[in-house]
Structure formats: C-alpha cells, structure tokens
Design a protein around this motif. Structure first.
Motif, PDB file in Angstrom:
ATOM      1  N   THR A  15       0.852  -1.184   0.000  1.00  0.00           N
ATOM      2  CA  THR A  15       0.000   0.000   0.000  1.00  0.00           C
ATOM      3  C   THR A  15       0.888   1.234   0.000  1.00  0.00           C
ATOM      4  O   THR A  15       2.112   1.119  -0.004  1.00  0.00           O
ATOM      5  CB  THR A  15      -0.959  -0.029   1.208  1.00  0.00           C
ATOM      6  OG1 THR A  15      -1.897   1.054   1.092  1.00  0.00           O
ATOM      7  CG2 THR A  15      -0.210   0.110   2.537  1.00  0.00           C
ATOM      8  N   ARG A  16       0.265   2.394  -0.046  1.00  0.00           N
ATOM      9  CA  ARG A  16       1.092   3.619  -0.042  1.00  0.00           C
ATOM     10  C   ARG A  16       0.433   4.693   0.810  1.00  0.00           C
ATOM     11  O   ARG A  16      -0.787   4.767   0.949  1.00  0.00           O
ATOM     12  CB  ARG A  16       1.391   4.096  -1.457  1.00  0.00           C
ATOM     13  CG  ARG A  16       0.378   4.570  -2.455  1.00  0.00           C
ATOM     14  CD  ARG A  16      -1.014   4.354  -2.364  1.00  0.00           C
ATOM     15  NE  ARG A  16      -1.767   4.825  -3.535  1.00  0.00           N
ATOM     16  CZ  ARG A  16      -2.656   5.818  -3.490  1.00  0.00           C
ATOM     17  NH1 ARG A  16      -2.917   6.436  -2.363  1.00  0.00           N
ATOM     18  NH2 ARG A  16      -3.337   6.146  -4.568  1.00  0.00           N
ATOM     19  N   VAL A 198      -1.343   9.314 -10.616  1.00  0.00           N
ATOM     20  CA  VAL A 198      -1.604   8.328  -9.562  1.00  0.00           C
ATOM     21  C   VAL A 198      -1.796   6.926 -10.167  1.00  0.00           C
ATOM     22  O   VAL A 198      -1.345   5.924  -9.613  1.00  0.00           O
ATOM     23  CB  VAL A 198      -2.804   8.796  -8.698  1.00  0.00           C
ATOM     24  CG1 VAL A 198      -4.128   8.494  -9.339  1.00  0.00           C
ATOM     25  CG2 VAL A 198      -2.759   8.198  -7.322  1.00  0.00           C
ATOM     26  N   THR A 199      -2.425   6.862 -11.329  1.00  0.00           N
ATOM     27  CA  THR A 199      -2.665   5.566 -11.980  1.00  0.00           C
ATOM     28  C   THR A 199      -1.343   4.940 -12.420  1.00  0.00           C
ATOM     29  O   THR A 199      -1.083   3.753 -12.186  1.00  0.00           O
ATOM     30  CB  THR A 199      -3.596   5.755 -13.197  1.00  0.00           C
ATOM     31  OG1 THR A 199      -4.811   6.359 -12.734  1.00  0.00           O
ATOM     32  CG2 THR A 199      -3.916   4.446 -13.877  1.00  0.00           C
ATOM     33  N   ASP A 201       1.747   5.689 -11.347  1.00  0.00           N
ATOM     34  CA  ASP A 201       2.648   5.383 -10.227  1.00  0.00           C
ATOM     35  C   ASP A 201       2.155   4.192  -9.409  1.00  0.00           C
ATOM     36  O   ASP A 201       2.951   3.345  -8.996  1.00  0.00           O
ATOM     37  CB  ASP A 201       2.851   6.617  -9.343  1.00  0.00           C
ATOM     38  CG  ASP A 201       3.812   7.603 -10.004  1.00  0.00           C
ATOM     39  OD1 ASP A 201       4.401   7.240 -11.044  1.00  0.00           O
ATOM     40  OD2 ASP A 201       3.978   8.721  -9.491  1.00  0.00           O
ATOM     41  N   ASP A 202       0.848   4.099  -9.169  1.00  0.00           N
ATOM     42  CA  ASP A 202       0.349   2.938  -8.420  1.00  0.00           C
ATOM     43  C   ASP A 202       0.716   1.646  -9.163  1.00  0.00           C
ATOM     44  O   ASP A 202       1.122   0.664  -8.541  1.00  0.00           O
ATOM     45  CB  ASP A 202      -1.177   3.014  -8.223  1.00  0.00           C
ATOM     46  CG  ASP A 202      -1.563   3.967  -7.091  1.00  0.00           C
ATOM     47  OD1 ASP A 202      -0.694   4.314  -6.266  1.00  0.00           O
ATOM     48  OD2 ASP A 202      -2.739   4.372  -7.028  1.00  0.00           O
ATOM     49  N   ILE A 207       1.528  -1.147  -6.362  1.00  0.00           N
ATOM     50  CA  ILE A 207       0.557  -0.918  -5.285  1.00  0.00           C
ATOM     51  C   ILE A 207      -0.653  -1.835  -5.493  1.00  0.00           C
ATOM     52  O   ILE A 207      -1.304  -1.788  -6.536  1.00  0.00           O
ATOM     53  CB  ILE A 207       0.112   0.565  -5.257  1.00  0.00           C
ATOM     54  CG1 ILE A 207       1.318   1.501  -5.092  1.00  0.00           C
ATOM     55  CG2 ILE A 207      -0.949   0.793  -4.173  1.00  0.00           C
ATOM     56  CD1 ILE A 207       2.130   1.290  -3.838  1.00  0.00           C
ATOM     57  N   VAL A 210      -5.106   0.448  -2.228  1.00  0.00           N
ATOM     58  CA  VAL A 210      -5.188   1.904  -2.112  1.00  0.00           C
ATOM     59  C   VAL A 210      -6.185   2.235  -1.009  1.00  0.00           C
ATOM     60  O   VAL A 210      -7.352   1.845  -1.092  1.00  0.00           O
ATOM     61  CB  VAL A 210      -5.634   2.522  -3.455  1.00  0.00           C
ATOM     62  CG1 VAL A 210      -6.002   3.986  -3.289  1.00  0.00           C
ATOM     63  CG2 VAL A 210      -4.532   2.358  -4.500  1.00  0.00           C
ATOM     64  N   GLN A 223      -9.746   6.334 -12.599  1.00  0.00           N
ATOM     65  CA  GLN A 223      -8.462   5.629 -12.636  1.00  0.00           C
ATOM     66  C   GLN A 223      -8.637   4.244 -13.268  1.00  0.00           C
ATOM     67  O   GLN A 223      -7.793   3.790 -14.039  1.00  0.00           O
ATOM     68  CB  GLN A 223      -7.868   5.584 -11.224  1.00  0.00           C
ATOM     69  CG  GLN A 223      -7.425   6.986 -10.794  1.00  0.00           C
ATOM     70  CD  GLN A 223      -7.288   7.193  -9.298  1.00  0.00           C
ATOM     71  OE1 GLN A 223      -7.105   6.251  -8.550  1.00  0.00           O
ATOM     72  NE2 GLN A 223      -7.386   8.436  -8.865  1.00  0.00           N
ATOM     73  N   PRO A 235      -6.035  -1.902  -8.430  1.00  0.00           N
ATOM     74  CA  PRO A 235      -5.733  -2.296  -7.042  1.00  0.00           C
ATOM     75  C   PRO A 235      -7.018  -2.555  -6.260  1.00  0.00           C
ATOM     76  O   PRO A 235      -8.114  -2.232  -6.713  1.00  0.00           O
ATOM     77  CB  PRO A 235      -5.002  -1.068  -6.482  1.00  0.00           C
ATOM     78  CG  PRO A 235      -5.392   0.071  -7.354  1.00  0.00           C
ATOM     79  CD  PRO A 235      -5.805  -0.479  -8.688  1.00  0.00           C
TER      80      PRO A 235
END
Ligand code: GLU
Length: 321
Positions: A15-16, A198-199, A201-202, A207, A210, A223, A235
């Motif tokens: 997760t982040r 965000v899409t 990088d996840d 990831i 989320v 996303q 995710p």
C-alpha cells in the motif's frame, strides 16, 4: 484491452501513503493514515511513502518534510519511500503516448468558463465541471502519435459504467460521461494531471491496496478507465468515511486548527490524537490515551463506522486538555 485484477492471494501486497504537500496534514489525514498503517501492519503489506508534489502552483515546499515528521510523530512507519512524484515523469510521458496511440486523448484549449457554459444539469453527485461530449474537437478519437506535452489533454470517456468494488464501501457504479465527462490527464504546465500520475505510479510501484478518504471514490472510476486502456491492474480499493465539521463540510481551517504540526508544537501529546482516532474508529467508547501500538492491537476494520465522522469543538478540547 481489459485490465487484470490484483486478486492472487499468494502475492505480496503493498500500500502507499500518498500525501500532497499542498498544506499541512490535519486530523482527517491522521485518521486515514492510521487506518492505512494498521490495515497494512495487521496483514503484512509493505508500505511505500510517496509524496505527490505534482500540483505545482499549490505545493508548499516546507510541508514535504513536515508530512514525514507528522507521520513519525504519530508512531507510523513505512518500508520505503518513492522519489518525489515530480522527479520521475518519464513513465507518465510514456502513458500519455500510449493513450494517444489508443485514440483516447484529445487536446483542449477551452477555459473553465467555456466548459461551464456548455454544461447542462449535473447527472450525478460529482461536484464541479462536466466536460460535455458536444465540446469535443471533430478529430477526437483519432490516433495521436507523440502528443505535445505543452498542451492540456483530456481522456476521451466512453459511454459505459465503471463498477468500483470497494473493500469498505461495497459496489458503486459510476457513469463518468454523465459525471465529469472527459477529464484532464495532462496539463498545459507540461506535467500529468492527478488522475494519470496516480494511476501510472500505483501500477509501476506495485501498489495492490489503495486506502484513502471517500471523496476520492469517484476518482477510482476514472483511474479504472485509464487502467483498462493501458492494460494496468486495478488495485483493491479501500475508501474511508470522511471527517467533517458540524456544518457537514469536509474538515478544514474553519472548524478550528487541527493541523498536526500545530497540535505538536502546542504540546498536545500524540497519544491524545491517537486516542481520539481510536474513538472515531469505533475501537473505544470514548477518547483514551493510546500509542500507535495500542491502536494497532485493538484495530479491527469491521468496527469502523460507515458514516462520516463529525468533528465537534469537544474533540479539540479533549486534545488540548
Ligand atoms: N495525494 C492525494 C491527496 O493527498 C491522495 C491521492 C490518492 O490517495 O490517490 O489528496
């Protein structure tokens, strides 16, 4: 292309924490990060800290370090930290190219006023502007090779419904075309918009989970739409109820100073903040002093109320007592 899902039980999960350094973290953020941390530590997911500093005009440089200090003060830890989001934009440039090749972006030079003028009544609860399909340039949908990154690019939304399966909030359907319409994925400042960054990088940071506040639930649908075009996995989503003021609005300065840095500097002990969070998470019948390990030991996502939390002056008084 249809995106695979993150559902292989044997795979490690990640997760982040993704704070934006556009302002100081407040009690609402503290609650989300504590829950995110407790979910991760209970289930042996690893945690990546990713500071999302792409919103340039609004970034306040001193809040980058402050976010790390605030999280540490609360007793939260993470396993690794990604470079600042703005320093690794090549994958986003690549994604913009891929969306262009798929015929799913078009350039936009309209002002907010021009977009608003074309807008009919909103169809869903998404606040803000809707970009109507009638505004699309005639060539929208054509393949674009090497889109010019100094322009604003919008994602060409199709006429389907996105099903967001949220681990906490259940199933929600979003018809993006009737909501925000074609949304920006690239801004004329030369960088990716939030939804694309965000899409990308996840996905590239692996990831799988989320966890964030429920005001971003409609964004999950956007996303997913990008993920489906780029063939990226979706995710597991965990959107959490918001903390609001008595007036029903999202927690903000007008409800009192709830910045973690301010609480820390005025001598509020972290265990009081965590105790209030535990109360807000249904872990205890009233605020009690706790450290992060106590919080973790009693944490159970099933105890978390589905309703938004109302922040009242008594909560601040308890912190300052
Ligand atoms: N950086 C975003 C924020 O602080 C959160 C993004 C996300 O969790 O997807 O609002």
């Amino acid at each position: 292309m249809h995106a695979p899902t993150r559902d292989d039980a044997s795979q490690p999960r990640t997760t982040r924490f993704a704070p934006s350094p556009t302002g100081a973290l407040h009690l609402g953020n503290a609650r989300t990060f504590l829950i995110n941390w407790a979910l991760a530590r209970k289930s042996a997911w690893s945690i990546l800290l990713r500071i999302e500093d792409i919103d340039h005009p609004r970034v306040k440089p001193d809040t980058v370090e402050q976010a790390r200090t605030d999280l540490t003060w609360l007793g939260l830890d993470w396993d690794s930290e990604a470079p600042l989001q703005s320093t690794e934009l090549a994958p986003c440039h690549q994604a913009l190219n891929d969306l262009g090749r798929a015929g799913r972006i078009f350039p936009c030079s309209l002002s907010r006023r021009e977009i608003a003028a074309a807008q009919s009544a909103p169809h869903d609860s998404d606040p803000g502007l809707r970009y109507e399909a009638s505004l699309r340039p005639p060539h929208a949908g054509e393949q674009i090779v090497n889109p010019d990154p100094s322009l604003t690019w919008r994602f060409l939304v199709d006429n389907t419904t996105q099903l967001v399966e949220d681990r906490f909030f259940g199933k929600h359907r979003f018809h993006i075309a009737d909501g925000v319409g074609d949304f920006p994925v690239w801004t004329a400042t030369g960088g990716p918009a939030y939804q694309l960054a965000v899409t990308v990088d996840d996905a590239r940071q692996g990831i799988t989970d989320v966890v964030r506040a429920s005001d971003l639930l409609p964004s999950a649908a956007r996303q997913q739409a990008i993920q489906h075009v780029l063939g990226l996995p979706t995710p597991h989503w965990w959107h959490l109820p918001l903390v609001r003021g008595k007036d029903g609005r999202r927690l903000a300065k007008r409800h009192g100073d709830t910045r973690l840095s301010q609480l820390r500097e005025t001598g509020v002990p972290a265990c009081r903040v965590i105790g209030l969070m535990a109360y807000w998470c249904g872990l205890c019948p009233e605020p009690t002093e706790l450290n992060s390990s106590d919080f973790l030991a009693s944490f159970d996502i099933n105890l978390l109320p589905q309703e938004d939390i109302t922040f009242i002056p008594e909560h601040l008084a308890w912190l300052n007592a």
